[in-house]
Design a protein around this motif. Structure first.
Motif: not given
Ligand code: NAD
Ligand code: DAU
Length: 349
Positions: A35, A40, A61, A184-186
């Protein structure tokens, strides 16, 4: 040829997953549905945007019609679902968006996949989740296992937990082939500078204070983002249907200790006097309901799928710092946008 839908591929982790799949699997066609919320950023994918086996679709989505059209057009073999609202602090400021995207969006994808995959042979819906669904560990010797009961404590983790339950329910009720991983935390390149590491790097670079919540004693387990993408690749190809895999770095740090290490690296890289960056540390009001400790036991994925982290923490931190220092334009584009409004709402009240 396999057609794969990756959601949230313009975000932090998603962009590393898209890059890995597009470069590694020439016989896969990757459709990235995103989105393009504040998190993003298509700049994250500049190097592969013209690849023959890649296409970007801007969309939500939660938009069932669009998702259905994409399934009809591409007849996807697999979905890797990363799109989410991902920041705990924003979920405290505005929980509703987390319910829309993380719950309604996930169920929308599940429904469309269920309707299209009347023959489920060779199909897989892979849901990317978080260790935060397990809650907070108070005891230093405990770890999150795949069997640990869910106990989410923030609107973000509650919404992710709910989405995990729906994914399992679609497997149990409708036989949808699913797999879930909880990581975990990335940290690493391309992370939006509202999360701890890039925020600290960016603030040190700009001589701004480093806000540490509470006493900085909260503990997180850190994993380099490319190692997470590698784990996702392995689980997508070798994970057992219906299973859950915990992914972690076995690399726990108290926030304050981690920030001090980062300060030292930044002093070196910016050729500042030793100890200068640490002076920017400022202890601020704690996050509401702040989880004390997350720690992952990743022995299942290590034993069953033969994945383990490959990047040592010190090396990963240096790679990350170098990336932010060499990608000033990427960072400045973000810092000059809506970010400023978020920052003042979060830190200057
Ligand atoms: P982020 O916030 O950097 O990216 C999220 C992406 O999803 C963005 O590009 C955003 O535009 C898109 N998005 C948001 N709402 C949307 C929608 N309604 N429709 C389509 N696209 C949409 O997140 P991230 O840190 O890359 O995390 C990605 C996934 O991994 C998430 O599901 C998060 O819960 C999971 N996760 C993240 C971490 C972390 O440490 N960052 C750790 C474990 C799991
Ligand atoms: O554990 C996995 C989760 O890790 C993911 O599911 C989330 O999407 C991801 O954002 C991350 O959540 P955290 O809340 O742990 O990450 P964050 O970077 O926001 O914070 C890390 C720690 O640092 C946490 O204890 C809060 C603290 N912190 C954070 C910020 C932004 C501060 O002390 N000061 C800050 O300014």
């Amino acid at each position: 040829m396999k057609n794969i839908l990756i959601t949230g591929g313009a975000g932090f982790i998603g962009s590393h997953v898209v890059r890995l799949f597009v470069n590694k699997y020439e016989d896969y066609f990757v459709v990235n549905l995103d989105k393009l919320t504040y998190a993003g950023n298509l700049e994250n994918l500049k190097d592969i945007e013209d690849a023959d086996n890649y296409s970007f679709v801007k969309g939500d989505i939660c938009d069932e019609k669009l998702v259905d059209e994409l399934f009809t057009k591409y007849e996807f073999d697999g979905v890797i679902h990363l799109a989410a609202e991902s920041h705990v602090d924003r979920s405290i400021l505005n929980p509703m968006e987390f319910i829309n995207t993380n719950i309604i969006g996930t169920v929308t994808l599940l429904n469309v996949a269920k309707n299209h995959w009347t023959d489920t042979k060779g199909k897989l819906f892979y849901h990317i989740s978080t260790d935060e669904v397990y809650g907070s560990l108070e005891n230093l010797t405990d770890f999150f296992l795949e069997s640990t009961s869910y106990d989410p404590k923030s609107p973000y983790s509650a919404a992710k937990a709910s989405s995990d339950h729906f994914v399992r329910a679609y497997n149990n009720t409708f036989g949808l082939p699913i797999v879930i991983s909880n990581c975990s935390n990335n940290y690493g390149p391309n992370q939006f500078p509202e999360k701890l590491l890039p925020l600290v790097i960016s603030n040190i670079k700009n001589n701004k204070t480093i806000p540490i919540y509470g006493k900085g004693e909260n503990i997180r387990d850190w994993l380099y983002v490319v190692d997470h993408a590698r784990a996702i690749d392995k689980i997508f190809h070798r994970g057992k249907i219906g299973e859950t895999y915990n992914i972690g770095g076995s690399n726990e740090w108290r926030n304050i200790d981690l920030v001090r290490v980062l300060c030292k690296i930044m002093d070196e890289k910016l050729e500042r006097e030793s100890g200068q960056s640490e002076k920017l540390i400022s202890f601020v009001k704690d996050r509401a309901g702040h989880d004390l400790r997350y720690a992952i036991d990743s022995s299942k994925i290590q034993k069953e799928i033969n994945w383990r982290p490959s990047v040592k923490f010190e090396e990963g931190l240096r790679l990350t710092v170098d990336w932010y220092l060499h990608n000033e334009k990427w960072l400045n584009n973000i810092l000059s946008g809506d970010y400023q409004q978020y920052y003042s709402e979060q830190y200057e009240n």
